[in-house]
Design a protein around this motif. Sequence first.
Motif, PDB file in Angstrom:
ATOM      1  N   ILE A  57       0.978  -1.367  -0.625  1.00  0.00           N
ATOM      2  CA  ILE A  57      -0.098   0.264  -0.120  1.00  0.00           C
ATOM      3  C   ILE A  57       1.041   1.398   0.039  1.00  0.00           C
ATOM      4  O   ILE A  57       0.390   2.256  -0.469  1.00  0.00           O
ATOM      5  CB  ILE A  57      -1.238   0.155   1.042  1.00  0.00           C
ATOM      6  N   TYR A  58       2.250   1.394   0.234  1.00  0.00           N
ATOM      7  CA  TYR A  58       2.865   1.962  -0.064  1.00  0.00           C
ATOM      8  C   TYR A  58       4.246   2.159  -0.141  1.00  0.00           C
ATOM      9  O   TYR A  58       4.534   0.321  -0.288  1.00  0.00           O
ATOM     10  CB  TYR A  58       3.168   2.890   1.906  1.00  0.00           C
ATOM     11  N   GLY A  59       5.061   2.796  -1.833  1.00  0.00           N
ATOM     12  CA  GLY A  59       6.261   2.519  -1.689  1.00  0.00           C
ATOM     13  C   GLY A  59       6.038   2.121  -2.803  1.00  0.00           C
ATOM     14  O   GLY A  59       7.246   0.904  -3.354  1.00  0.00           O
ATOM     15  N   TYR A  60       5.090   1.823  -3.598  1.00  0.00           N
ATOM     16  CA  TYR A  60       5.158   0.887  -4.657  1.00  0.00           C
ATOM     17  C   TYR A  60       5.109   1.677  -5.930  1.00  0.00           C
ATOM     18  O   TYR A  60       5.150   1.159  -7.339  1.00  0.00           O
ATOM     19  CB  TYR A  60       3.683  -0.173  -5.219  1.00  0.00           C
ATOM     20  N   ARG A  61       4.666   3.657  -6.333  1.00  0.00           N
ATOM     21  CA  ARG A  61       4.293   3.945  -7.296  1.00  0.00           C
ATOM     22  C   ARG A  61       5.862   4.770  -8.150  1.00  0.00           C
ATOM     23  O   ARG A  61       6.751   4.679  -7.577  1.00  0.00           O
ATOM     24  CB  ARG A  61       3.222   4.862  -7.220  1.00  0.00           C
ATOM     25  N   ILE A  68       3.157   6.901  -1.199  1.00  0.00           N
ATOM     26  CA  ILE A  68       3.205   5.875  -2.022  1.00  0.00           C
ATOM     27  C   ILE A  68       4.744   5.625  -3.519  1.00  0.00           C
ATOM     28  O   ILE A  68       4.208   4.561  -3.957  1.00  0.00           O
ATOM     29  CB  ILE A  68       1.463   5.408  -3.492  1.00  0.00           C
ATOM     30  N   GLY A  69       5.260   6.345  -3.716  1.00  0.00           N
ATOM     31  CA  GLY A  69       6.437   6.467  -4.471  1.00  0.00           C
ATOM     32  C   GLY A  69       7.283   5.826  -3.879  1.00  0.00           C
ATOM     33  O   GLY A  69       7.366   5.331  -3.249  1.00  0.00           O
ATOM     34  N   THR A  70       8.319   5.099  -4.606  1.00  0.00           N
ATOM     35  CA  THR A  70       9.375   3.938  -4.758  1.00  0.00           C
ATOM     36  C   THR A  70      10.199   4.901  -3.721  1.00  0.00           C
ATOM     37  O   THR A  70      10.512   5.960  -3.665  1.00  0.00           O
ATOM     38  CB  THR A  70       9.713   3.499  -5.982  1.00  0.00           C
TER      39      THR A  70
END
Length: 111
Positions: free
Chosen positions: A16-20, A71-73
């Motif tokens: 849910i976090y750190g994937y975009r 949500i950004g890598t």
Amino acid sequence: KIENVAVEPCLGTDEIYGYRSKLTPHYQQPEKSRRGEKNIDSQPAAVKQIQAIGFQKQSSRQLVDVERCPIGTPEVNDAYAKLRLQLLSEPPETKRGATLLLRQANLGDKH
């Protein structure tokens, strides 16, 4: 309308976090500020400063200043932090703001 096409269920993710892997933050035209070196009149010279770098508020054109996108890598956020610092310390000589584009693929990631 498309007929005779089977649509499979969407696949979810536990992340849910750190994937975009792509961010498109914005900034508006740098505004003049009276902070800076003094001119001949011993008055601070006007320097242009960016007031906010971030994303538009929902249902508005107002920018919300965002230092890090949850949500950004990590790689995209690291590049965003460096670019943000550069723009805030040395605003470009432009008459307009801009949209920035940060992509994981542009940062050397081969995936």
